[in-house]
Design a protein around this motif. Structure first.
Motif, PDB file in Angstrom:
ATOM      1  N   ALA A  88      -8.636  -9.764  -9.043  1.00 14.86           N
ATOM      2  CA  ALA A  88      -8.886  -8.611  -9.636  1.00 14.86           C
ATOM      3  C   ALA A  88      -9.094  -7.257  -8.790  1.00 14.86           C
ATOM      4  CB  ALA A  88     -10.130  -8.633 -10.542  1.00 14.86           C
ATOM      5  N   LEU A  89      -8.324  -6.334  -8.626  1.00  7.37           N
ATOM      6  CA  LEU A  89      -8.198  -5.231  -7.673  1.00  7.37           C
ATOM      7  C   LEU A  89      -8.784  -4.038  -8.468  1.00  7.37           C
ATOM      8  CD1 LEU A  89      -7.679  -3.964  -5.120  1.00  7.37           C
ATOM      9  CD2 LEU A  89      -5.384  -3.630  -5.740  1.00  7.37           C
ATOM     10  N   LEU A  90     -10.129  -3.647  -8.261  1.00 10.39           N
ATOM     11  CA  LEU A  90     -10.616  -2.489  -8.824  1.00 10.39           C
ATOM     12  C   LEU A  90     -10.672  -1.561  -7.946  1.00 10.39           C
ATOM     13  CD1 LEU A  90     -13.425  -4.569 -10.914  1.00 10.39           C
ATOM     14  CD2 LEU A  90     -10.907  -3.890 -11.687  1.00 10.39           C
ATOM     15  N   THR A  91      -9.884  -0.501  -7.996  1.00  8.79           N
ATOM     16  CA  THR A  91      -9.710   0.616  -7.060  1.00  8.79           C
ATOM     17  C   THR A  91     -10.803   1.649  -7.312  1.00  8.79           C
ATOM     18  OG1 THR A  91      -7.980   1.484  -8.080  1.00  8.79           O
ATOM     19  CG2 THR A  91      -7.532   0.163  -6.331  1.00  8.79           C
ATOM     20  N   VAL A  92     -11.045   2.470  -6.162  1.00  3.38           N
ATOM     21  CA  VAL A  92     -12.078   3.613  -6.360  1.00  3.38           C
ATOM     22  C   VAL A  92     -11.207   4.988  -6.047  1.00  3.38           C
ATOM     23  CG1 VAL A  92     -14.041   2.402  -5.536  1.00  3.38           C
ATOM     24  CG2 VAL A  92     -12.630   3.410  -3.820  1.00  3.38           C
ATOM     25  N   ASP A  93     -11.641   6.187  -6.534  1.00  2.00           N
ATOM     26  CA  ASP A  93     -11.313   7.314  -6.184  1.00  2.00           C
ATOM     27  C   ASP A  93      -9.772   7.633  -6.548  1.00  2.00           C
ATOM     28  OD1 ASP A  93     -11.403   9.890  -4.892  1.00  2.00           O
ATOM     29  OD2 ASP A  93     -10.458   9.273  -3.106  1.00  2.00           O
ATOM     30  N   GLU A  94      -9.428   7.173  -7.724  1.00  2.00           N
ATOM     31  CA  GLU A  94      -8.104   7.242  -8.411  1.00  2.00           C
ATOM     32  C   GLU A  94      -7.754   8.507  -8.719  1.00  2.00           C
ATOM     33  OE1 GLU A  94      -4.835   7.123 -11.343  1.00  2.00           O
ATOM     34  OE2 GLU A  94      -6.936   7.759 -11.573  1.00  2.00           O
ATOM     35  N   ARG A 109     -22.650   2.864 -19.168  1.00  2.00           N
ATOM     36  CA  ARG A 109     -24.051   3.143 -19.153  1.00  2.00           C
ATOM     37  C   ARG A 109     -24.080   3.598 -17.503  1.00  2.00           C
ATOM     38  NH1 ARG A 109     -25.508  -1.727 -19.779  1.00  2.00           N
ATOM     39  NH2 ARG A 109     -25.801  -2.597 -17.584  1.00  2.00           N
ATOM     40  N   ILE A 110     -23.459   3.143 -16.550  1.00  2.00           N
ATOM     41  CA  ILE A 110     -23.592   3.328 -15.233  1.00  2.00           C
ATOM     42  C   ILE A 110     -22.692   4.415 -14.850  1.00  2.00           C
ATOM     43  CG2 ILE A 110     -23.270   2.486 -13.090  1.00  2.00           C
ATOM     44  CD1 ILE A 110     -23.654  -0.527 -14.117  1.00  2.00           C
ATOM     45  N   PRO A 111     -23.051   5.477 -14.037  1.00  2.00           N
ATOM     46  CA  PRO A 111     -22.223   6.590 -13.915  1.00  2.00           C
ATOM     47  C   PRO A 111     -21.123   6.290 -12.858  1.00  2.00           C
ATOM     48  CG  PRO A 111     -24.456   7.378 -13.952  1.00  2.00           C
ATOM     49  CD  PRO A 111     -24.624   5.802 -13.994  1.00  2.00           C
ATOM     50  N   ARG A 112     -20.054   6.805 -12.936  1.00  2.00           N
ATOM     51  CA  ARG A 112     -18.983   6.433 -12.087  1.00  2.00           C
ATOM     52  C   ARG A 112     -17.949   7.495 -11.847  1.00  2.00           C
ATOM     53  NH1 ARG A 112     -14.683   4.205 -15.836  1.00  2.00           N
ATOM     54  NH2 ARG A 112     -15.453   4.467 -18.011  1.00  2.00           N
ATOM     55  N   GLN A 113     -18.574   8.559 -11.418  1.00  2.00           N
ATOM     56  CA  GLN A 113     -17.540   9.682 -10.963  1.00  2.00           C
ATOM     57  C   GLN A 113     -16.799   9.476  -9.831  1.00  2.00           C
ATOM     58  OE1 GLN A 113     -19.701  13.915 -10.871  1.00  2.00           O
ATOM     59  NE2 GLN A 113     -21.373  12.298 -10.736  1.00  2.00           N
ATOM     60  N   SER A 114     -15.699  10.152  -9.679  1.00  3.36           N
ATOM     61  CA  SER A 114     -14.741   9.970  -8.219  1.00  3.36           C
ATOM     62  C   SER A 114     -15.546   9.893  -7.052  1.00  3.36           C
ATOM     63  CB  SER A 114     -13.490  10.654  -8.589  1.00  3.36           C
ATOM     64  OG  SER A 114     -12.774  10.172  -9.560  1.00  3.36           O
ATOM     65  N   VAL A 138      -1.691 -13.759  -9.899  1.00  6.06           N
ATOM     66  CA  VAL A 138      -1.416 -12.465 -10.635  1.00  6.06           C
ATOM     67  C   VAL A 138      -2.584 -11.638 -10.176  1.00  6.06           C
ATOM     68  CG1 VAL A 138      -1.439 -11.441 -12.860  1.00  6.06           C
ATOM     69  CG2 VAL A 138      -0.528 -13.736 -12.703  1.00  6.06           C
ATOM     70  N   VAL A 139      -2.201 -10.217  -9.851  1.00  9.08           N
ATOM     71  CA  VAL A 139      -3.337  -9.274  -9.600  1.00  9.08           C
ATOM     72  C   VAL A 139      -3.518  -8.613 -10.855  1.00  9.08           C
ATOM     73  CG1 VAL A 139      -3.598  -7.339  -8.136  1.00  9.08           C
ATOM     74  CG2 VAL A 139      -2.478  -9.427  -6.975  1.00  9.08           C
ATOM     75  N   LEU A 140      -4.601  -8.267 -11.336  1.00 11.56           N
ATOM     76  CA  LEU A 140      -4.844  -7.724 -12.265  1.00 11.56           C
ATOM     77  C   LEU A 140      -5.510  -6.535 -11.681  1.00 11.56           C
ATOM     78  CD1 LEU A 140      -6.567 -10.260 -15.031  1.00 11.56           C
ATOM     79  CD2 LEU A 140      -4.126  -9.256 -14.631  1.00 11.56           C
ATOM     80  N   GLN A 141      -5.109  -5.019 -11.982  1.00 10.00           N
ATOM     81  CA  GLN A 141      -5.454  -3.777 -11.405  1.00 10.00           C
ATOM     82  C   GLN A 141      -5.883  -2.842 -12.251  1.00 10.00           C
ATOM     83  OE1 GLN A 141      -3.422  -0.793 -10.515  1.00 10.00           O
ATOM     84  NE2 GLN A 141      -5.577  -0.082  -9.615  1.00 10.00           N
ATOM     85  N   ALA A 142      -7.033  -2.296 -12.072  1.00 10.76           N
ATOM     86  CA  ALA A 142      -7.457  -1.127 -12.720  1.00 10.76           C
ATOM     87  C   ALA A 142      -8.309  -0.079 -11.508  1.00 10.76           C
ATOM     88  CB  ALA A 142      -8.280  -1.285 -14.028  1.00 10.76           C
ATOM     89  N   HIS A 143      -8.867   1.225 -11.831  1.00 17.60           N
ATOM     90  CA  HIS A 143      -9.690   1.728 -11.257  1.00 17.60           C
ATOM     91  C   HIS A 143     -10.886   2.113 -11.895  1.00 17.60           C
ATOM     92  CE1 HIS A 143      -9.206   5.761 -13.498  1.00 17.60           C
ATOM     93  NE2 HIS A 143      -7.939   5.472 -13.524  1.00 17.60           N
ATOM     94  N   LEU A 144     -12.043   2.114 -11.235  1.00 18.33           N
ATOM     95  CA  LEU A 144     -13.393   2.262 -11.407  1.00 18.33           C
ATOM     96  C   LEU A 144     -13.696   3.720 -11.848  1.00 18.33           C
ATOM     97  CD1 LEU A 144     -15.155  -0.161  -8.914  1.00 18.33           C
ATOM     98  CD2 LEU A 144     -14.827  -0.687 -11.232  1.00 18.33           C
ATOM     99  N   ASP A 145     -13.401   4.649 -11.337  1.00 17.69           N
ATOM    100  CA  ASP A 145     -13.652   5.988 -11.595  1.00 17.69           C
ATOM    101  C   ASP A 145     -13.223   6.477 -12.845  1.00 17.69           C
ATOM    102  OD1 ASP A 145     -11.197   5.927 -10.190  1.00 17.69           O
ATOM    103  OD2 ASP A 145     -11.477   8.162  -9.687  1.00 17.69           O
TER     104      ASP A 145
END
Length: 516
Positions: free
Chosen positions: A149-155, A27-32, A77-84
């Motif tokens: 939780a590490l949620l990165t940008v611009d991946e 629902r929420i736009p998430r371009q790099s 534990v670090v859980l990691q994924a990217h938002l874009d």
């Protein structure tokens, strides 16, 4: 914080919490480079639930959750994924009703056990990973140690978030990356790479008298991920269009007005368009020449990309590229490498080095093109990038290397891998597989800023990432949730069955928890 009504397509999917979060991401736009609204939404969501949430200098979101009762001294534990997400779409014929990724929600549908977006990318890469992490943060019934939780940008556009990660930000000693796309496989290594960006200024010339202007569109290719799908030899719309144009040059006096193709450096180009001018007397022959090329290319791509089509329509122009610039660009693009350069000899069945000619934009005033080079070894990507730079240097065209990022060197005897394999076998009654992926994961960059971090990646089955029609297998998302929660519990309790400050594999001490 009030919750938006979930799209009915998600209403009965399980695990419900994971799919509800993925519905929010749709629902929420998430371009790099434009993840701010989503990041702010998730930060507020976390704070409303009593979780610690902050945004670092690079724009990444870090959410912390305390350990479950009695697990405070177990490994973090670090859980990691990217938002874009990669934003790709199928253009409508009139090009006036395109999906606007800056404001329009992604519209998924269910088909034969898959969640799919027909005309756009779905964003399962890496939205499902983000959704799994958010569900862990929300669930108070799970057993786990301290979680970050590490949620990165611009991946997807350069790994800017992971590249800007400051040393010491993360305190956990184990990291689970949830950004791979084949259920049943644990990934322990990935390719590194860099970009080559080519720029050339041009001097326009007036449209010659008695010339007719036409627009040629090459469409219908499948596209895909420039790392994961590079070896299946799908068509590259830019390379194919250049072949067509060079053939037309031999048949008549062709003057190029514009050439565009591709929309992301890390996606195989599905479409290319050329505006050109030919003598009035030759314009009538264009359709038959293009039909012949369409037939030839479909035959070449049989079983891989036979949906290719070439269309021709009227157009207008006042300027064309100079004859010199046209010759330089078409010859250079024709000679430029694309595809697999070398297969790995140390990891059989995995591409070692490859290159994707991902985007081109030529006008009478200037031109540019972008390459993404990948390799499991740094010298491999650097060598291929240098070849591209040298090719364009022959014509005095500027080509610059940028955005280099490291690969993730595999550790097949990783204690974390051994534990995860054991949990998988226990939960699903079969052995998992260990893989190295020819794509860029953020693990290499994270390891550079946090040396000693033990890492592993897994995820559900995703097909067609970085292309319209991207889909995720619904059942595999449930499997990934079951595995993730079981791994977290096993790390916290101890694989040997006893609660301990030691991280154990089959009862043998492997890693010591780091004091927090």
């Amino acid at each position: 914080m009030p919750q938006a009504r979930i799209d009915p397509v998600f209403s009965d999917l399980q695990p419900a919490a994971v799919w509800e979060h993925f519905a929010t991401l749709c629902r929420i736009p998430r371009q790099s480079k434009a993840e701010g609204p989503l990041r702010d939404h998730l930060r507020q969501w976390a704070l409303a639930r009593g979780l610690s949430a902050k945004v670092d200098a690079a724009g990444n979101l870090l959410i912390s959750k305390a350990a479950s009762a009695g697990m405070q001294d177990t490994p973090g534990v670090v859980l990691q994924a990217h938002l874009d997400m990669v934003c790709q779409q199928d253009w409508q014929n009139d090009r006036t009703t395109a999906h606007d990724f800056s404001r329009d929600p992604v519209r998924p549908l269910r088909r034969d056990g898959w969640l799919v977006a027909d005309e756009t990318t779905l964003g399962a890469d890496n939205g499902v990973g983000v959704a799994l992490i958010l569900a862990v943060l929300e669930d108070g019934s799970l057993i786990h140690g301290p979680i970050e939780a590490l949620l990165t940008v611009d991946e997807e556009a350069g790994m800017g978030g992971a590249r800007g990660l400051q040393p010491g930000l993360l305190h956990g000693r184990l990291l689970l990356n949830l950004d791979t796309e084949e259920w049943g496989e644990f990934f322990v290594g990935c390719a590194g790479g860099l970009d080559v960006v080519v720029r050339r200024d041009s001097t326009p010339e007036p449209l010659p008298a008695a010339f007719t202007v036409r627009r040629i569109d090459l469409r219908g290719l499948r596209g895909g991920h420039s790392g994961v799908d590079i070896h299946v030899q799908r068509g590259n719309a830019i390379k194919l269009m250049v072949r067509v144009l060079r053939d037309l040059e031999r048949r008549c006096t062709l003057r190029l007005v514009e050439l565009t193709g591709g929309s992301a450096r890390n996606a195989l180009p599905r479409e290319a368009s050329a505006t050109l001018a030919v003598p009035d007397g030759d314009a009538a022959h264009l359709p038959s020449s293009l039909r012949a090329w369409e037939s030839l290319l479909r035959q070449e791509l049989l079983g891989v990309d036979e949906g290719l089509r070439i269309d021709c329509a009227g157009a207008s122009a006042e300027r064309v590229l100079s004859a010199r610039d046209q010759a330089v660009w078409l010859a250079s693009l024709h000679a430029a490498p694309h595809g697999v350069r070398r297969w790995s000899r140390s990891v059989p069945g995995v591409v070692e080095t490859s290159n994707n000619l991902g985007m081109v934009a030529l006008t009478p005033h200037a031109g540019s093109c972008d390459f993404m080079v990948r390799s499991l070894i740094e010298s491999g990507s650097r060598e291929l990038a240098d070849e591209i730079v040298s090719l364009f240097a022959l014509s005095g065209t500027v080509a610059e290397k940028s955005g280099e990022y490291p690969g993730w060197a595999p550790n097949p005897v990783s204690p974390l891998l051994a534990l995860c394999q054991s949990v998988y076998q226990r939960e699903f009654g079969e052995d998992s597989r260990v893989q190295v992926i020819h794509a860029g994961l953020e693990c290499g960059l994270i390891a550079a800023s946090h040396p000693g971090l033990e890492m592993l990646s897994f995820g559900p089955t995703i097909r067609g990432a970085h292309a319209p029609g991207e889909r995720v297998e619904i059942d595999s998302v449930g499997h990934a949730w079951r595995l993730l929660t079981a791994i977290l519990a096993t790390i916290a309790i101890g694989a040997g069955g006893e609660r301990s400050t030691d991280f154990r594999v089959n009862g043998v001490k492997a890693l010591k928890a780091v004091p927090r």
